[in-house]
Design a protein around this motif. Structure first.
Motif, PDB file in Angstrom:
ATOM      1  N   LEU A  87      24.633 -17.186  -2.494  1.00 31.21           N
ATOM      2  CA  LEU A  87      24.520 -18.219  -1.472  1.00 31.21           C
ATOM      3  C   LEU A  87      23.111 -18.323  -0.895  1.00 31.21           C
ATOM      4  O   LEU A  87      22.881 -19.103   0.025  1.00 31.21           O
ATOM      5  CB  LEU A  87      25.497 -17.927  -0.325  1.00 31.21           C
ATOM      6  CG  LEU A  87      26.977 -18.161  -0.637  1.00 31.21           C
ATOM      7  CD1 LEU A  87      27.839 -17.534   0.448  1.00 31.21           C
ATOM      8  CD2 LEU A  87      27.285 -19.630  -0.753  1.00 31.21           C
ATOM      9  N   GLY A  88      22.178 -17.532  -1.432  1.00 30.63           N
ATOM     10  CA  GLY A  88      20.850 -17.455  -0.846  1.00 30.63           C
ATOM     11  C   GLY A  88      20.147 -18.788  -0.739  1.00 30.63           C
ATOM     12  O   GLY A  88      19.678 -19.177   0.339  1.00 30.63           O
ATOM     13  N   LEU A  89      20.064 -19.536  -1.837  1.00 33.55           N
ATOM     14  CA  LEU A  89      19.355 -20.809  -1.812  1.00 33.55           C
ATOM     15  C   LEU A  89      20.057 -21.825  -0.923  1.00 33.55           C
ATOM     16  O   LEU A  89      19.400 -22.636  -0.267  1.00 33.55           O
ATOM     17  CB  LEU A  89      19.211 -21.352  -3.241  1.00 33.55           C
ATOM     18  CG  LEU A  89      18.258 -20.581  -4.156  1.00 33.55           C
ATOM     19  CD1 LEU A  89      18.235 -21.213  -5.545  1.00 33.55           C
ATOM     20  CD2 LEU A  89      16.856 -20.527  -3.573  1.00 33.55           C
ATOM     21  N   SER A  90      21.386 -21.800  -0.886  1.00 32.17           N
ATOM     22  CA  SER A  90      22.117 -22.719  -0.012  1.00 32.17           C
ATOM     23  C   SER A  90      21.826 -22.420   1.450  1.00 32.17           C
ATOM     24  O   SER A  90      21.675 -23.339   2.270  1.00 32.17           O
ATOM     25  CB  SER A  90      23.620 -22.615  -0.282  1.00 32.17           C
ATOM     26  OG  SER A  90      23.933 -23.067  -1.578  1.00 32.17           O
ATOM     27  N   VAL A  91      21.734 -21.138   1.786  1.00 29.15           N
ATOM     28  CA  VAL A  91      21.423 -20.762   3.158  1.00 29.15           C
ATOM     29  C   VAL A  91      20.011 -21.198   3.521  1.00 29.15           C
ATOM     30  O   VAL A  91      19.764 -21.748   4.604  1.00 29.15           O
ATOM     31  CB  VAL A  91      21.597 -19.240   3.345  1.00 29.15           C
ATOM     32  CG1 VAL A  91      21.055 -18.802   4.700  1.00 29.15           C
ATOM     33  CG2 VAL A  91      23.065 -18.855   3.222  1.00 29.15           C
ATOM     34  N   VAL A  92      19.068 -20.987   2.611  1.00 28.42           N
ATOM     35  CA  VAL A  92      17.684 -21.391   2.874  1.00 28.42           C
ATOM     36  C   VAL A  92      17.598 -22.901   3.032  1.00 28.42           C
ATOM     37  O   VAL A  92      16.901 -23.409   3.930  1.00 28.42           O
ATOM     38  CB  VAL A  92      16.763 -20.909   1.732  1.00 28.42           C
ATOM     39  CG1 VAL A  92      15.342 -21.427   1.940  1.00 28.42           C
ATOM     40  CG2 VAL A  92      16.753 -19.390   1.667  1.00 28.42           C
ATOM     41  N   GLN A  93      18.284 -23.621   2.172  1.00 25.91           N
ATOM     42  CA  GLN A  93      18.272 -25.076   2.279  1.00 25.91           C
ATOM     43  C   GLN A  93      18.873 -25.529   3.614  1.00 25.91           C
ATOM     44  O   GLN A  93      18.358 -26.442   4.264  1.00 25.91           O
ATOM     45  CB  GLN A  93      19.043 -25.701   1.122  1.00 25.91           C
ATOM     46  CG  GLN A  93      18.995 -27.225   1.113  1.00 25.91           C
ATOM     47  CD  GLN A  93      19.751 -27.804  -0.068  1.00 25.91           C
ATOM     48  OE1 GLN A  93      20.692 -27.200  -0.567  1.00 25.91           O
ATOM     49  NE2 GLN A  93      19.346 -28.973  -0.519  1.00 25.91           N
ATOM     50  N   ALA A  94      19.965 -24.907   4.032  1.00 33.02           N
ATOM     51  CA  ALA A  94      20.588 -25.263   5.307  1.00 33.02           C
ATOM     52  C   ALA A  94      19.636 -25.001   6.471  1.00 33.02           C
ATOM     53  O   ALA A  94      19.541 -25.799   7.409  1.00 33.02           O
ATOM     54  CB  ALA A  94      21.882 -24.477   5.493  1.00 33.02           C
ATOM     55  N   ILE A  95      18.889 -23.891   6.419  1.00 34.82           N
ATOM     56  CA  ILE A  95      17.939 -23.582   7.493  1.00 34.82           C
ATOM     57  C   ILE A  95      16.801 -24.593   7.498  1.00 34.82           C
ATOM     58  O   ILE A  95      16.372 -25.064   8.564  1.00 34.82           O
ATOM     59  CB  ILE A  95      17.408 -22.146   7.320  1.00 34.82           C
ATOM     60  CG1 ILE A  95      18.542 -21.136   7.556  1.00 34.82           C
ATOM     61  CG2 ILE A  95      16.250 -21.880   8.273  1.00 34.82           C
ATOM     62  CD1 ILE A  95      18.161 -19.699   7.270  1.00 34.82           C
ATOM     63  N   ALA A  96      16.310 -24.954   6.302  1.00 32.71           N
ATOM     64  CA  ALA A  96      15.228 -25.937   6.232  1.00 32.71           C
ATOM     65  C   ALA A  96      15.673 -27.288   6.784  1.00 32.71           C
ATOM     66  O   ALA A  96      14.953 -27.927   7.564  1.00 32.71           O
ATOM     67  CB  ALA A  96      14.745 -26.081   4.789  1.00 32.71           C
ATOM     68  N   VAL A  97      16.870 -27.730   6.397  1.00 34.86           N
ATOM     69  CA  VAL A  97      17.374 -29.025   6.871  1.00 34.86           C
ATOM     70  C   VAL A  97      17.614 -28.987   8.380  1.00 34.86           C
ATOM     71  O   VAL A  97      17.358 -29.967   9.093  1.00 34.86           O
ATOM     72  CB  VAL A  97      18.669 -29.394   6.111  1.00 34.86           C
ATOM     73  CG1 VAL A  97      19.324 -30.620   6.725  1.00 34.86           C
ATOM     74  CG2 VAL A  97      18.366 -29.650   4.639  1.00 34.86           C
ATOM     75  N   ALA A  98      18.097 -27.864   8.897  1.00 37.54           N
ATOM     76  CA  ALA A  98      18.335 -27.741  10.336  1.00 37.54           C
ATOM     77  C   ALA A  98      17.037 -27.852  11.125  1.00 37.54           C
ATOM     78  O   ALA A  98      17.057 -28.237  12.299  1.00 37.54           O
ATOM     79  CB  ALA A  98      19.020 -26.413  10.640  1.00 37.54           C
ATOM     80  N   HIS A  99      15.903 -27.543  10.493  1.00 34.98           N
ATOM     81  CA  HIS A  99      14.598 -27.681  11.142  1.00 34.98           C
ATOM     82  C   HIS A  99      13.970 -29.046  10.864  1.00 34.98           C
ATOM     83  O   HIS A  99      12.805 -29.268  11.200  1.00 34.98           O
ATOM     84  CB  HIS A  99      13.652 -26.579  10.663  1.00 34.98           C
ATOM     85  CG  HIS A  99      13.909 -25.240  11.284  1.00 34.98           C
ATOM     86  ND1 HIS A  99      14.811 -24.339  10.754  1.00 34.98           N
ATOM     87  CD2 HIS A  99      13.407 -24.648  12.404  1.00 34.98           C
ATOM     88  CE1 HIS A  99      14.834 -23.244  11.500  1.00 34.98           C
ATOM     89  NE2 HIS A  99      13.991 -23.409  12.518  1.00 34.98           N
ATOM     90  N   GLY A 100      14.738 -29.951  10.264  1.00 33.12           N
ATOM     91  CA  GLY A 100      14.193 -31.263   9.953  1.00 33.12           C
ATOM     92  C   GLY A 100      13.370 -31.291   8.684  1.00 33.12           C
ATOM     93  O   GLY A 100      12.683 -32.285   8.414  1.00 33.12           O
ATOM     94  N   GLY A 101      13.412 -30.235   7.887  1.00 33.41           N
ATOM     95  CA  GLY A 101      12.640 -30.170   6.652  1.00 33.41           C
ATOM     96  C   GLY A 101      13.521 -30.204   5.428  1.00 33.41           C
ATOM     97  O   GLY A 101      14.640 -30.719   5.454  1.00 33.41           O
ATOM     98  N   HIS A 102      13.037 -29.600   4.351  1.00 29.24           N
ATOM     99  CA  HIS A 102      13.809 -29.568   3.117  1.00 29.24           C
ATOM    100  C   HIS A 102      13.300 -28.446   2.226  1.00 29.24           C
ATOM    101  O   HIS A 102      12.222 -27.887   2.452  1.00 29.24           O
ATOM    102  CB  HIS A 102      13.722 -30.910   2.369  1.00 29.24           C
ATOM    103  CG  HIS A 102      12.340 -31.293   1.978  1.00 29.24           C
ATOM    104  ND1 HIS A 102      11.447 -31.883   2.855  1.00 29.24           N
ATOM    105  CD2 HIS A 102      11.671 -31.181   0.801  1.00 29.24           C
ATOM    106  CE1 HIS A 102      10.312 -32.122   2.254  1.00 29.24           C
ATOM    107  NE2 HIS A 102      10.406 -31.696   1.003  1.00 29.24           N
ATOM    108  N   LEU A 103      14.084 -28.136   1.227  1.00 33.91           N
ATOM    109  CA  LEU A 103      13.764 -27.090   0.256  1.00 33.91           C
ATOM    110  C   LEU A 103      13.504 -27.735  -1.090  1.00 33.91           C
ATOM    111  O   LEU A 103      14.259 -28.615  -1.510  1.00 33.91           O
ATOM    112  CB  LEU A 103      14.920 -26.091   0.157  1.00 33.91           C
ATOM    113  CG  LEU A 103      14.775 -24.947  -0.866  1.00 33.91           C
ATOM    114  CD1 LEU A 103      13.723 -23.956  -0.394  1.00 33.91           C
ATOM    115  CD2 LEU A 103      16.118 -24.236  -1.078  1.00 33.91           C
TER     116      LEU A 103
END
Length: 392
Positions: A357-373
């Motif tokens: 789930l690592g990449l999904s978690v990182v993507q979720a954190i990036a999107v929550a900050h208004g960014g993206h992975l």
């Protein structure tokens, strides 16, 4: 967008304009039909009255019509006859006016109902499709008709987009449920088998056996925590405490803490950390960077090299980038984005305790900050993973 579609949207009228045009058309049609009918009937009555004139009155009428002076007796007869016929003619004209007004109103109403049904037909289709959508069939779609208004076309497009998103979410949820069940089955099976073996006396209850079982429990805990992180992201509660910070400082701290495990895997770390100020949750940003570093340790250790960069973007944002010489990502990058449990090496990841789930978690954190992975492969081999954060 194709040219016919652009043309259809360009010529589509707003609902208010189309309604005003329809009302004005009905009014003009009603008045026009009534005027034509009354005018025709008045001419018919006039002709009937002229045909019923006595001969001397008819001769006097003809002479008056031609501009000649009629004789006195004929003119008197004509006036008397017209006075008698005019009262009945006026009543007939009034009745005819009422009748033709009613007929024109009925005709206008029939045409108005037809036009209204044409305007409302897409809404009926939308209602039917919404009922299908409400029943759980997310494949429902509505085709925009050629005569739809702008508001209806916009509503149809919004509905179709919503239905498509719900269908994708439903497909992904179904897949995620299967993936969660699959991921939980292995450690639970190992735990059940180990505990049952200890109870049956097949396995000795020593420290090694307990350590193996504890490892499975820790793996389950990591899966649960990662799933909790993703659920917080869906509820928009993942990032709660933002502050201005330097992304380079956060990355340097994570690399310093992870240095022993990276050296144990034989990874040489290069850094190029440029100051980059962002507004972020420091704990979540550390979690995302640590997850990427841990992924590199698991999957790219064979390359023996890891480069970590931070940089300030032209728009004022920041990027955290990790480059390695590992196996890289598959050609089908959608498999990585869609599958939250994607692994570069399933057997190795399970052996080392990865949840996938690592990449999904990182993507979720990036999107929550208004960014993206972003995920990509390096031309010379290996992968590039970058977290893009919006300006502070």
């Amino acid at each position: 967008m194709s040219r016919p579609t652009r043309w259809r949207r360009a010529r589509a009228l707003p609902l208010a304009t189309l309604t005003a045009i329809a009302i004005a058309t009905m009014l003009m049609l009603s008045v026009g039909l009534a005027y034509i009918g009354v005018t025709w009937y008045s001419a018919y009555l006039e002709e009937s009255i002229n045909r019923s004139l006595p001969p001397e009155a008819a001769l006097a009428y003809t002479r008056v019509y031609e501009g000649l002076l009629p004789d006195e007796a004929g003119l008197k007869t004509l006036i008397d006859h017209l006075e008698t016929a005019s009262a009945a003619a006026d009543l007939k004209v009034q009745i005819a006016t009422l009748a033709y007004s009613l007929l024109s109103a009925v005709a206008s109403a029939i045409i108005g109902v037809y036009l209204a049904r044409r305007i409302a037909r897409p809404l009926e289709d939308l209602t039917a499709a919404a009922d299908v959508l409400g029943s759980g069939d997310f494949s429902a779609r509505v085709a925009a008709s050629a005569g739809s208004t702008r508001e209806v076309e916009s509503l149809v497009r919004t509905f179709n987009t919503l239905a498509a998103n719900l269908e994708r979410m439903e497909t992904r949820l179904r897949f995620n449920n299967m993936a969660v069940a699959h991921e939980l089955r292995t450690p639970l099976t190992v735990l059940q088998g180990g505990l049952q073996g200890i109870l049956d006396g097949v396995f000795p209850m020593d420290r090694r056996m307990l350590a193996d079982l504890l490892l499975q429990v820790e793996g389950l805990g990591r899966i649960v925590e990662d799933l909790r992180t993703l659920s917080l992201a869906i509820g928009q509660q993942l990032v709660m405490q933002r502050q201005r910070l330097d992304a380079a400082g956060v990355v340097a701290a994570v690399l310093s803490a992870a240095q022993p495990m990276l050296e144990a895997e034989g990874l040489t770390v290069e850094t190029h950390l440029q100051p980059a100020s962002v507004s972020a949750d420091p704990s979540r940003l550390r979690q995302a960077v640590l997850a990427l570093v841990d992924n590199a340790r698991r999957y790219a250790a064979g390359g023996g090299w890891l480069r970590v960069e931070t940089a300030r973007l032209p728009d004022g944002g920041a990027v955290v980038r990790l480059l390695d010489r590992g196996p890289g990502f598959p050609e089908d990058m959608d498999a990585v984005a869609i599958n939250p449990f994607w692994r570069g090496d399933a057997s190795r990841s399970r052996a080392t305790g990865g949840t996938g789930l690592g990449l999904s978690v990182v993507q979720a954190i990036a999107v929550a900050h208004g960014g993206h992975l972003t995920l990509a492969n390096r031309p010379e081999g290996g992968a590039v993973v970058a977290i893009h954060l919006r300006p502070a």
